[in-house]
Enzyme design. Sequence first.
Site, mmCIF file in Angstrom:
data_model
loop_
_atom_site.group_PDB
_atom_site.id
_atom_site.type_symbol
_atom_site.label_atom_id
_atom_site.label_comp_id
_atom_site.label_asym_id
_atom_site.label_seq_id
_atom_site.Cartn_x
_atom_site.Cartn_y
_atom_site.Cartn_z
ATOM 1 N N LYS A 146 43.551 16.226 44.476
ATOM 2 C CA LYS A 146 43.629 16.131 43.007
ATOM 3 C C LYS A 146 43.697 14.660 42.603
ATOM 4 O O LYS A 146 44.693 13.981 42.820
ATOM 5 C CB LYS A 146 44.873 16.843 42.464
ATOM 6 C CG LYS A 146 44.770 16.986 40.944
ATOM 7 C CD LYS A 146 46.075 16.912 40.196
ATOM 8 C CE LYS A 146 46.446 15.582 39.652
ATOM 9 N NZ LYS A 146 45.618 14.988 38.617
ATOM 10 N N GLU B 268 53.835 6.707 48.207
ATOM 11 C CA GLU B 268 53.586 5.289 47.919
ATOM 12 C C GLU B 268 53.803 5.109 46.431
ATOM 13 O O GLU B 268 52.985 5.573 45.626
ATOM 14 C CB GLU B 268 52.141 4.905 48.280
ATOM 15 C CG GLU B 268 51.835 4.936 49.762
ATOM 16 C CD GLU B 268 52.618 3.896 50.540
ATOM 17 O OE1 GLU B 268 53.072 2.895 49.961
ATOM 18 O OE2 GLU B 268 52.797 4.114 51.751
ATOM 19 N N CYS C 63 49.846 -1.755 42.074
ATOM 20 C CA CYS C 63 51.211 -1.532 42.567
ATOM 21 C C CYS C 63 51.755 -2.809 43.189
ATOM 22 O O CYS C 63 52.957 -3.005 43.254
ATOM 23 C CB CYS C 63 51.222 -0.397 43.567
ATOM 24 S SG CYS C 63 49.982 -0.598 44.828
ATOM 25 N N GLU D 52 59.038 -1.314 36.202
ATOM 26 C CA GLU D 52 57.614 -1.572 36.396
ATOM 27 C C GLU D 52 56.881 -1.406 35.059
ATOM 28 O O GLU D 52 56.969 -0.354 34.429
ATOM 29 C CB GLU D 52 57.052 -0.576 37.420
ATOM 30 C CG GLU D 52 55.651 -0.914 37.850
ATOM 31 C CD GLU D 52 55.079 0.110 38.813
ATOM 32 O OE1 GLU D 52 55.242 1.317 38.564
ATOM 33 O OE2 GLU D 52 54.462 -0.307 39.809
HETATM 34 P P1 NAP Z 1 51.661 9.123 38.025
HETATM 35 O O1 NAP Z 1 51.786 9.407 36.592
HETATM 36 O O2 NAP Z 1 52.819 9.399 38.901
HETATM 37 O O3 NAP Z 1 50.361 9.918 38.497
HETATM 38 C C1 NAP Z 1 49.841 9.822 39.798
HETATM 39 C C2 NAP Z 1 49.142 11.110 40.158
HETATM 40 O O4 NAP Z 1 50.088 12.170 40.161
HETATM 41 C C3 NAP Z 1 48.060 11.523 39.157
HETATM 42 O O5 NAP Z 1 47.019 12.173 39.846
HETATM 43 C C4 NAP Z 1 48.809 12.499 38.268
HETATM 44 O O6 NAP Z 1 47.957 13.402 37.592
HETATM 45 C C5 NAP Z 1 49.657 13.211 39.303
HETATM 46 N N1 NAP Z 1 50.846 13.875 38.782
HETATM 47 C C6 NAP Z 1 51.529 13.629 37.636
HETATM 48 N N2 NAP Z 1 52.572 14.495 37.521
HETATM 49 C C7 NAP Z 1 52.543 15.287 38.614
HETATM 50 C C8 NAP Z 1 53.343 16.376 39.080
HETATM 51 N N3 NAP Z 1 54.396 16.811 38.401
HETATM 52 N N4 NAP Z 1 53.015 16.960 40.249
HETATM 53 C C9 NAP Z 1 51.970 16.531 40.973
HETATM 54 N N5 NAP Z 1 51.163 15.536 40.567
HETATM 55 C C10 NAP Z 1 51.451 14.904 39.419
HETATM 56 O O7 NAP Z 1 51.291 7.592 38.265
HETATM 57 P P2 NAP Z 1 50.135 6.763 37.516
HETATM 58 O O8 NAP Z 1 50.697 6.272 36.236
HETATM 59 O O9 NAP Z 1 48.866 7.493 37.528
HETATM 60 O O10 NAP Z 1 49.959 5.555 38.531
HETATM 61 C C11 NAP Z 1 50.644 4.376 38.409
HETATM 62 C C12 NAP Z 1 51.778 4.317 39.410
HETATM 63 O O11 NAP Z 1 51.255 4.394 40.727
HETATM 64 C C13 NAP Z 1 52.534 3.026 39.353
HETATM 65 O O12 NAP Z 1 53.909 3.284 39.450
HETATM 66 C C14 NAP Z 1 52.047 2.275 40.572
HETATM 67 O O13 NAP Z 1 52.930 1.308 41.068
HETATM 68 C C15 NAP Z 1 51.833 3.380 41.531
HETATM 69 N N6 NAP Z 1 50.932 2.973 42.602
HETATM 70 C C16 NAP Z 1 51.461 2.783 43.841
HETATM 71 C C17 NAP Z 1 50.658 2.361 44.884
HETATM 72 C C18 NAP Z 1 51.227 2.162 46.259
HETATM 73 O O14 NAP Z 1 50.473 2.214 47.212
HETATM 74 N N7 NAP Z 1 52.511 1.961 46.411
HETATM 75 C C19 NAP Z 1 49.304 2.143 44.656
HETATM 76 C C20 NAP Z 1 48.795 2.326 43.379
HETATM 77 C C21 NAP Z 1 49.618 2.767 42.360
HETATM 78 P P3 NAP Z 1 47.385 13.061 36.113
HETATM 79 O O15 NAP Z 1 46.540 11.861 36.270
HETATM 80 O O16 NAP Z 1 46.633 14.277 35.758
HETATM 81 O O17 NAP Z 1 48.588 12.807 35.265
#
Ligand code: NAP
Length: 493
Positions: free
Chosen positions: A174, A249, A283, A382
């Site tokens: 997904k 991650e 990130c 963040e």
């Molecule tokens: P997010 O809101 O947590 O979403 C990430 C993924 O999870 C998306 O596919 C999202 O779907 C899905 N998701 C949301 N709620 C969920 C749930 N309850 N159950 C299962 N899946 C769910 O994060 P984001 O805003 O897209 O990404 C930014 C974050 O990612 C930042 O905190 C960044 O630091 C982190 N990041 C970390 C790394 C690393 O390697 N450490 C790399 C890149 C990014 P939808 O898109 O449909 O909401």
Amino acid sequence: MVQEYKLFIGGEFKDSSTGEVFEDINPATLESVAMIQVAGAEDVDRAVEAAESGFRIWSRVPAPRRAEVLFRAARILQERKEELAVLMTEEMGKILPETRGDVQEAIDITNYAAGEGRRMFGETTPSELKDKFCMTVLRPIGIVGVITPWNFPIAIPAWKIMPALIAGNAIVFKPASDTPLLALKVIEVLIEAGLPPGVINLVTGPGGTVGKAIVQHPRINAISFTGSLDTGKWIMEECSKTMKRVSLELGGKNPVIVMDDADLELALEGVLWGAFGTTGQRCTATSRLILHEKVKDEFIKRLLAKVKALRLGNGLLPETDIGPLISKAQLEKTEKYVSIGKEEGATLLTGGNRIDPGLPGYFFEPTVFTDVRPEMRIAQEEIFGPVLGILTVSDLEEAIEVANNSKYGLSSAIYTGNIGNAFKAIERIEAGITYINAPTIGAEVHLPFGGVKGTGNGFREAGTDAIREFSEVKAVYIDYSGRLQKAQIDSPE
Ligand code: NAP
């Protein structure tokens, strides 16, 4: 008319059970890029069923043969690199040199994972008993749920999918709802490369429903998730209910220390790239600049000149340095943190506003705050936007203390001409990655990637660790004595 894309289940593009679609938008122009079908829980069930039959076939294919599919996939990605990079800029907004880099990372990890197909080593070790042989072998986990964010639309999925595939798993994938089109392109590449039906299945739609159904599915054995800390915490709790393996991650609040003995021009370039590359939406983005007081005034003066010269616009144009933020929500979040920073008493040096570079999208000025104190929210939380906070310190001790004053621990960097300072930073900064005289961004696929504290739960992606992330280790004992031998050395000679 933009194209509508279906789900991919059991080797075929299939209509979703909900009959609903959502719009995939270019964040620079706000034009529609694609229409994407919304999967329901029923589709996740179908995807898991397909993955079960895919797993039965794929897990029996020898790893060097699986590698042939991956090598072909890497070649196809290479051939389609420019097309995919352009599409990624249109879907996600970051500038073309960065989207080319994103595709290149996917090519690199695909080749790397394929190479690991001939290197999936176990261990052999002497037994404590005569006529007995001991070894370990790697086995696939089963069905892996892969859930990814939008900031690296091809690289992050590839970092998970390719190692999971070489290890013999089947996948229910997904992608982020802001970048589903590039995820569909990964599927196209794998089909063309000859991946058997059912081995990878794509379900698009909201995290709160589709992602949740994957996380809670009793027949999915592991979750590999990259995203925010809050979602990661929820996933970890949920996975405990079905005893799934879960690798996380999550976020970062990455510090760069610039010492008074640093090459300031080098540090300036690194801070600029680390803080404002990908519009701060990495990130590993530099969000805290920890400056030695002796170089503070000079560094800030030179930094501001460079920040003010950055050009915002359409990432497809060669003159653009910075693209838009991904969404309205991300724009509003960045604005909110600028207000918080002002209220907390930090000094806004430049930026702080939405900007219209002749396009209607989500553009925000590169922003720099100084007089930031470690406990402020803009130093702790963040932001994931083009906002850099400057904290001043008087020596290395204080710099490391400030760097470690964070719930996150992903990337970190120090600019110094002193080898002793560099090694102290390597030893003492609490982070999964430390760069010396280089920015906080720029991971290479053959090294482990991940963080400590709130950034993750101990797993690492990429490198040989990636194979471990997607494998179970089995211990094997072969007794060729022909008699019952009891271990723990309790039997006579
Ligand atoms: P997010 O809101 O947590 O979403 C990430 C993924 O999870 C998306 O596919 C999202 O779907 C899905 N998701 C949301 N709620 C969920 C749930 N309850 N159950 C299962 N899946 C769910 O994060 P984001 O805003 O897209 O990404 C930014 C974050 O990612 C930042 O905190 C960044 O630091 C982190 N990041 C970390 C790394 C690393 O390697 N450490 C790399 C890149 C990014 P939808 O898109 O449909 O909401």
